[in-house]
Design a protein around this motif. Structure first.
Motif, PDB file in Angstrom:
ATOM      1  N   ILE A   1       0.524   6.440  -9.688  1.00  0.00           N
ATOM      2  CA  ILE A   1       1.354   7.354 -10.494  1.00  0.00           C
ATOM      3  C   ILE A   1       0.483   8.125 -11.479  1.00  0.00           C
ATOM      4  N   ALA A   2      -0.477   7.449 -12.100  1.00  0.00           N
ATOM      5  CA  ALA A   2      -1.362   8.097 -13.080  1.00  0.00           C
ATOM      6  C   ALA A   2      -2.182   9.210 -12.436  1.00  0.00           C
ATOM      7  N   GLN A   3      -2.403   9.118 -11.128  1.00  0.00           N
ATOM      8  CA  GLN A   3      -3.150  10.165 -10.428  1.00  0.00           C
ATOM      9  C   GLN A   3      -2.255  11.328 -10.009  1.00  0.00           C
ATOM     10  N   GLY A   4      -0.970  11.233 -10.347  1.00  0.00           N
ATOM     11  CA  GLY A   4      -0.067  12.353 -10.097  1.00  0.00           C
ATOM     12  C   GLY A   4       0.831  12.220  -8.882  1.00  0.00           C
ATOM     13  N   PHE A   5       0.768  11.083  -8.196  1.00  0.00           N
ATOM     14  CA  PHE A   5       1.623  10.913  -7.029  1.00  0.00           C
ATOM     15  C   PHE A   5       3.029  10.561  -7.472  1.00  0.00           C
ATOM     16  N   ASN A   6       4.016  11.094  -6.751  1.00  0.00           N
ATOM     17  CA  ASN A   6       5.406  10.902  -7.145  1.00  0.00           C
ATOM     18  C   ASN A   6       5.954   9.561  -6.666  1.00  0.00           C
ATOM     19  N   GLN A   7       7.167   9.260  -7.103  1.00  0.00           N
ATOM     20  CA  GLN A   7       7.794   7.976  -6.808  1.00  0.00           C
ATOM     21  C   GLN A   7       8.019   7.789  -5.312  1.00  0.00           C
ATOM     22  N   ARG A   8       8.292   8.868  -4.605  1.00  0.00           N
ATOM     23  CA  ARG A   8       8.490   8.763  -3.157  1.00  0.00           C
ATOM     24  C   ARG A   8       7.229   8.232  -2.469  1.00  0.00           C
ATOM     25  N   VAL A   9       6.075   8.756  -2.845  1.00  0.00           N
ATOM     26  CA  VAL A   9       4.806   8.298  -2.263  1.00  0.00           C
ATOM     27  C   VAL A   9       4.576   6.833  -2.635  1.00  0.00           C
ATOM     28  N   VAL A  10       4.775   6.499  -3.888  1.00  0.00           N
ATOM     29  CA  VAL A  10       4.577   5.124  -4.351  1.00  0.00           C
ATOM     30  C   VAL A  10       5.519   4.176  -3.615  1.00  0.00           C
ATOM     31  N   ASP A  11       6.794   4.544  -3.517  1.00  0.00           N
ATOM     32  CA  ASP A  11       7.771   3.684  -2.833  1.00  0.00           C
ATOM     33  C   ASP A  11       7.400   3.473  -1.367  1.00  0.00           C
ATOM     34  N   GLY A  12       6.922   4.516  -0.708  1.00  0.00           N
ATOM     35  CA  GLY A  12       6.511   4.388   0.686  1.00  0.00           C
ATOM     36  C   GLY A  12       5.341   3.435   0.847  1.00  0.00           C
ATOM     37  N   ILE A  13       4.359   3.558  -0.029  1.00  0.00           N
ATOM     38  CA  ILE A  13       3.190   2.676   0.041  1.00  0.00           C
ATOM     39  C   ILE A  13       3.595   1.233  -0.263  1.00  0.00           C
ATOM     40  N   ILE A  14       4.437   1.052  -1.258  1.00  0.00           N
ATOM     41  CA  ILE A  14       4.904  -0.302  -1.594  1.00  0.00           C
ATOM     42  C   ILE A  14       5.653  -0.921  -0.416  1.00  0.00           C
ATOM     43  N   ALA A  15       6.511  -0.139   0.228  1.00  0.00           N
ATOM     44  CA  ALA A  15       7.274  -0.660   1.375  1.00  0.00           C
ATOM     45  C   ALA A  15       6.345  -1.081   2.512  1.00  0.00           C
ATOM     46  N   LEU A  16       5.198  -0.452   2.631  1.00  0.00           N
ATOM     47  CA  LEU A  16       4.243  -0.762   3.699  1.00  0.00           C
ATOM     48  C   LEU A  16       3.228  -1.844   3.322  1.00  0.00           C
ATOM     49  N   THR A  17       3.249  -2.279   2.085  1.00  0.00           N
ATOM     50  CA  THR A  17       2.278  -3.266   1.613  1.00  0.00           C
ATOM     51  C   THR A  17       2.788  -4.668   1.880  1.00  0.00           C
ATOM     52  N   LYS A  18       2.079  -5.382   2.740  1.00  0.00           N
ATOM     53  CA  LYS A  18       2.447  -6.770   3.041  1.00  0.00           C
ATOM     54  C   LYS A  18       2.074  -7.636   1.853  1.00  0.00           C
ATOM     55  N   LYS A  19       3.055  -8.399   1.390  1.00  0.00           N
ATOM     56  CA  LYS A  19       2.837  -9.276   0.241  1.00  0.00           C
ATOM     57  C   LYS A  19       2.241 -10.609   0.684  1.00  0.00           C
ATOM     58  N   GLU A  20       1.521 -11.227  -0.244  1.00  0.00           N
ATOM     59  CA  GLU A  20       0.935 -12.535   0.034  1.00  0.00           C
ATOM     60  C   GLU A  20       2.040 -13.532   0.360  1.00  0.00           C
ATOM     61  N   ASN A  21       1.847 -14.325   1.398  1.00  0.00           N
ATOM     62  CA  ASN A  21       2.799 -15.351   1.857  1.00  0.00           C
ATOM     63  C   ASN A  21       4.131 -14.777   2.344  1.00  0.00           C
ATOM     64  N   GLU A  22       4.179 -13.505   2.624  1.00  0.00           N
ATOM     65  CA  GLU A  22       5.406 -12.882   3.126  1.00  0.00           C
ATOM     66  C   GLU A  22       5.476 -13.059   4.646  1.00  0.00           C
ATOM     67  N   SER A  23       6.637 -13.423   5.130  1.00  0.00           N
ATOM     68  CA  SER A  23       6.803 -13.574   6.573  1.00  0.00           C
ATOM     69  C   SER A  23       6.880 -12.200   7.227  1.00  0.00           C
ATOM     70  N   PHE A  24       6.622 -12.166   8.519  1.00  0.00           N
ATOM     71  CA  PHE A  24       6.735 -10.914   9.264  1.00  0.00           C
ATOM     72  C   PHE A  24       8.167 -10.380   9.170  1.00  0.00           C
ATOM     73  N   LYS A  25       9.137 -11.266   9.271  1.00  0.00           N
ATOM     74  CA  LYS A  25      10.554 -10.864   9.207  1.00  0.00           C
ATOM     75  C   LYS A  25      10.876 -10.195   7.867  1.00  0.00           C
ATOM     76  N   GLU A  26      10.378 -10.759   6.774  1.00  0.00           N
ATOM     77  CA  GLU A  26      10.602 -10.177   5.444  1.00  0.00           C
ATOM     78  C   GLU A  26       9.924  -8.809   5.339  1.00  0.00           C
ATOM     79  N   TYR A  27       8.685  -8.737   5.819  1.00  0.00           N
ATOM     80  CA  TYR A  27       7.953  -7.475   5.787  1.00  0.00           C
ATOM     81  C   TYR A  27       8.683  -6.404   6.597  1.00  0.00           C
ATOM     82  N   LYS A  28       9.060  -6.738   7.808  1.00  0.00           N
ATOM     83  CA  LYS A  28       9.744  -5.790   8.681  1.00  0.00           C
ATOM     84  C   LYS A  28      11.046  -5.309   8.042  1.00  0.00           C
ATOM     85  N   SER A  29      11.771  -6.215   7.444  1.00  0.00           N
ATOM     86  CA  SER A  29      13.036  -5.862   6.792  1.00  0.00           C
ATOM     87  C   SER A  29      12.809  -4.830   5.688  1.00  0.00           C
TER      88      SER A  29
END
Length: 157
Positions: A67-95
């Protein structure tokens, strides 16, 4: 500097020195995804998500940094949705991916590239299990989006 150029620089710097399973520079993967997507979606925010899809997994960058580099919330939300979290199951990630249309579009092309077995020097049994899972995931995305603009990679048609 426009935001797509900024993301190209940020992702190139972030992925610098990182290699894929063939020993190729990792940046080639998100660049491939971005180029393939640009043929169907000339949307700069979406192309930024494609390039930034692994920023949080492969670096110490945070959403605040993006965000500090000027990217909007849509870009941030998309990247967050694609970021696999530690100990996250494939099913949770896919969802989570399936809840964000931008993430689904990027993931469709990401999976398309991942399914190219030529990118794996010595495929293992697990690689073939992953291939089957990725085909199913990609088909689920195609069905949910119902978007005729989704195009397959020429080598995978």
């Amino acid at each position: 500097m426009d935001l797509l150029h900024k993301m190209i620089v940020l992702s190139t710097e972030t992925y610098d020195g990182k290699k894929d399973r063939m020993g190729m520079p990792y940046i080639l993967h998100p660049m491939w995804v971005m180029v393939m997507m640009s043929k169907a979606y000339p949307d700069m925010d979406l192309l930024c998500v494609a390039l930034g899809q692994d920023l949080f997994n492969m670096s110490e960058l945070t959403k605040e940094d993006i965000i500090a580099q000027g990217f909007n919330q849509r870009v941030v939300d998309g990247i967050i949705a694609l970021t696999k979290k530690e100990n996250e199951s494939f099913k949770e990630y896919k969802s989570r991916v399936m809840e964000n249309s931008d993430a689904m579009r990027v993931k469709f092309y990401d999976l398309t590239h991942d399914m190219d077995m030529r990118r794996i020097k010595n495929p293992t049994e697990q690689d073939f299990i992953d291939l089957k899972r990725n085909k199913t995931f990609r088909e689920d995305i195609r069905i949910q989006l119902a978007d005729e603009r989704l195009i397959l990679s020429p080598q995978l048609v």
